[in-house]
Design a protein around this motif. Structure first.
Motif, short mmCIF file in Angstrom:
data_model
loop_
_atom_site.label_atom_id
_atom_site.label_comp_id
_atom_site.label_asym_id
_atom_site.label_seq_id
_atom_site.Cartn_x
_atom_site.Cartn_y
_atom_site.Cartn_z
N ILE A 156 -18.86 73.32 12.68
CA ILE A 156 -19.03 72.63 13.97
C ILE A 156 -20.47 72.13 14.12
N THR A 157 -21.42 72.97 13.72
CA THR A 157 -22.83 72.58 13.82
C THR A 157 -23.12 71.35 12.97
N THR A 158 -22.49 71.26 11.82
CA THR A 158 -22.72 70.14 10.91
C THR A 158 -21.94 68.90 11.32
N ALA A 159 -20.79 69.09 11.94
CA ALA A 159 -19.90 67.96 12.25
C ALA A 159 -20.56 66.94 13.19
N ALA A 160 -21.33 67.42 14.15
CA ALA A 160 -21.93 66.50 15.13
C ALA A 160 -22.87 65.49 14.48
N PRO A 161 -23.89 65.93 13.70
CA PRO A 161 -24.77 64.94 13.06
C PRO A 161 -24.05 64.08 12.02
N VAL A 162 -23.10 64.67 11.28
CA VAL A 162 -22.37 63.88 10.29
C VAL A 162 -21.58 62.77 10.97
N GLY A 163 -20.91 63.11 12.07
CA GLY A 163 -20.13 62.11 12.79
C GLY A 163 -21.00 60.98 13.31
N LEU A 164 -22.15 61.31 13.89
CA LEU A 164 -23.05 60.29 14.43
C LEU A 164 -23.64 59.43 13.31
N ILE A 165 -23.93 60.04 12.18
CA ILE A 165 -24.48 59.28 11.05
C ILE A 165 -23.44 58.35 10.45
N MET A 166 -22.18 58.79 10.41
CA MET A 166 -21.12 57.93 9.88
C MET A 166 -20.84 56.75 10.80
N LEU A 167 -21.19 56.87 12.08
CA LEU A 167 -21.02 55.75 13.00
C LEU A 167 -22.02 54.64 12.71
N GLN A 168 -23.08 54.93 11.97
CA GLN A 168 -24.13 53.92 11.76
C GLN A 168 -23.68 52.73 10.91
N PRO A 169 -22.95 52.76 9.81
CA PRO A 169 -22.58 53.95 9.03
C PRO A 169 -23.59 54.18 7.91
N ASP A 170 -23.74 55.46 7.50
CA ASP A 170 -24.66 55.81 6.43
C ASP A 170 -24.03 56.94 5.60
N LEU A 171 -23.20 56.54 4.66
CA LEU A 171 -22.48 57.52 3.84
C LEU A 171 -23.43 58.36 3.01
N GLY A 172 -24.49 57.76 2.48
CA GLY A 172 -25.43 58.49 1.63
C GLY A 172 -26.04 59.69 2.34
N THR A 173 -26.56 59.48 3.55
CA THR A 173 -27.17 60.58 4.30
C THR A 173 -26.13 61.61 4.70
N ALA A 174 -24.92 61.16 5.04
CA ALA A 174 -23.84 62.10 5.38
C ALA A 174 -23.54 63.01 4.18
N LEU A 175 -23.55 62.46 2.98
CA LEU A 175 -23.32 63.27 1.78
C LEU A 175 -24.44 64.27 1.56
N VAL A 176 -25.68 63.87 1.87
CA VAL A 176 -26.81 64.80 1.75
C VAL A 176 -26.60 65.98 2.70
N ILE A 177 -26.19 65.70 3.93
CA ILE A 177 -25.97 66.76 4.91
C ILE A 177 -24.84 67.69 4.45
N LEU A 178 -23.79 67.13 3.90
CA LEU A 178 -22.71 67.97 3.39
C LEU A 178 -23.17 68.83 2.22
N SER A 179 -24.08 68.31 1.41
CA SER A 179 -24.62 69.11 0.30
C SER A 179 -25.48 70.26 0.84
N ILE A 180 -26.21 70.00 1.93
CA ILE A 180 -26.99 71.06 2.57
C ILE A 180 -26.05 72.16 3.07
N LEU A 181 -24.98 71.76 3.74
CA LEU A 181 -23.99 72.72 4.24
C LEU A 181 -23.41 73.53 3.09
N THR A 182 -23.06 72.86 2.00
CA THR A 182 -22.46 73.54 0.85
C THR A 182 -23.40 74.59 0.28
N GLY A 183 -24.66 74.21 0.09
CA GLY A 183 -25.64 75.16 -0.46
C GLY A 183 -25.84 76.37 0.42
N ILE A 184 -25.94 76.15 1.73
CA ILE A 184 -26.18 77.26 2.65
C ILE A 184 -24.95 78.16 2.74
N ILE A 185 -23.75 77.59 2.71
CA ILE A 185 -22.53 78.40 2.74
C ILE A 185 -22.47 79.34 1.53
#
Length: 395
Positions: A156-185
């Motif tokens: 949920i914490t990650t979904a908000a910034p990812v959703g807003l970034i995809m509205l720009q749209p900026d897939l590259g940065t969204a993928l970076v954020i998902l990689s951050i989430l993956t590493g921390i998990i």
């Protein structure tokens, strides 16, 4: 380690040396890139030096706050980051112009364009680290239920910034954020009984989509109403020379530049292949052409040393919050490097992701320097005591 050791001994000189080397490489590569094509007459190198100076100031400020203070600031910074992303989305184009099809920047008079998502990545790392530490403090006994709740909180914490970034749209940065989430998990303590099925399903889904795009695009067109032209990025990645005059123009030029550099390269400012965006996303193409396999290997080795140093910092601190912060930064830097260099040599599809500390760009550099400032802070405020179980001290 002596309790009264000098501040000079607690300063991270290894990280300083690595950043200085990246600064030199960045200036040399950008100076070469700006001497070709439409960049003749522009002086991106001077601007990059300025942004490195701003980054040094950011580090100097960041280092004086310790982990306890960053825990308290995490949600404030996270909320501020979301407000910036919302601001970019709703702002008029006179303030937030559309560039390369994305509305991701604020125009700042006298400074150029600032991209909020570069800072949001670091704000999110702090927020996710706060979520994990707070969850473990409240749930000292781990169960599959508590682990699933933690995973839900992180999502949920990650979904908000990812959703807003995809509205720009900026897939590259969204993928970076998902990689951050993956590493921390992966280091959060969540049971592998939960992690393996979820990531296995995600990997299978991604593989299946690529297979359908390549082998049966008509199914996606029929049932998901996806247009054929939207597959061009994948087609041009898998078969760049067929689309050399169109969507894979950048990739073909990058491959030609790096390939022509051979082992030792053509030498400083002797590049002959024109590569669009050579000073930003394709800066590695300049390095590969002018300094060859040897130069490219040195750059990659420096990134390995940086990541090794960040891992060592994460292991040396006994504050879980600090370890999670370092993990998020490692995931962010590693993904940037792998994706950026990978896209220049056809290992990965092209996305607008810069090469950390080397590509030209104020927002990217400031965001990364803020992340390094957190590492400096962790190193500076961490202390070991020979006969104490509490090995961290907030100053």
């Amino acid at each position: 380690m002596n309790e009264h050791m000098k501040k000079n001994d607690r300063f991270d000189w290894t990280l300083t040396l690595l950043l200085f080397l990246f600064f030199l490489i960045s200036c040399i590569a950008i100076y070469s890139a700006q001497s070709t094509g439409q960049y003749v007459g522009r002086n991106f190198m001077v601007n990059q030096i300025f942004w490195y100076g701003v980054g040094a100031v950011i580090i100097a400020v960041t280092i004086f706050f310790d982990s306890f203070q960053y825990k308290k600031l995490a949600w404030i910074l996270y909320g501020f980051g979301l407000l910036l992303l919302i601001g970019v989305y709703i702002a008029p184009e006179s303030i937030a112009p559309i560039r390369n099809g994305a509305k991701s920047w604020f125009l700042i008079g006298g400074l150029g364009q600032i991209q909020p998502s570069e800072f949001v990545k670091v704000f999110l790392i702090l927020a996710l680290s706060r979520v994990i530490t707070s969850h473990h403090e409240k749930n000292p006994i781990k169960t599959l239920k508590t682990d699933f709740i933690l995973l839900l909180k992180l999502g949920i914490t990650t979904a908000a910034p990812v959703g807003l970034i995809m509205l720009q749209p900026d897939l590259g940065t969204a993928l970076v954020i998902l990689s951050i989430l993956t590493g921390i998990i992966l280091v959060s303590g969540i049971s592998w009984k939960i992690i393996v099925p979820i990531y296995g399903a995600a990997a299978a889904l991604g593989t299946g989509i690529i297979y359908l795009v390549v082998k049966m695009p008509e199914l996606l067109e029929k049932y998901l109403h996806v247009q054929t032209y939207q597959f061009n990025r994948i087609y041009s990645w898998l078969d760049p020379y067929t689309y050399a005059s169109g969507s894979s123009y950048h990739l073909v030029k990058s491959l030609s530049a790096i390939g022509s550099g051979l082992i030792s390269g053509k030498g400083f400012r002797n590049g002959e292949v024109y590569v669009p965006e050579a000073h930003t996303d394709f800066i590695f193409s300049v390095i590969g052409e002018e300094y060859g396999f040897i130069g490219g290997s040195i750059v990659i080795s420096l990134y390995f040393l940086l990541i090794y140093h960040l891992i060592k910092t994460a292991l040396d601190t006994n504050d879980p919050f600090n370890s999670y912060v370092c993990t998020g930064i490692i995931s962010m830097i590693a993904f940037h490097v792998f994706q950026n260099i990978g896209m220049t040599i056809q290992v990965l599809p092209i996305t607008g992701i810069p090469l950390p500390f080397i590509s030209y760009g104020g927002s990217s550099l400031m965001g990364n320097m803020f992340a390094m400032g957190l590492v400096y802070s962790i190193h500076f405020h961490h202390r070991n005591y020979m006969f104490s179980s509490d090995k961290s001290l907030n100053i």
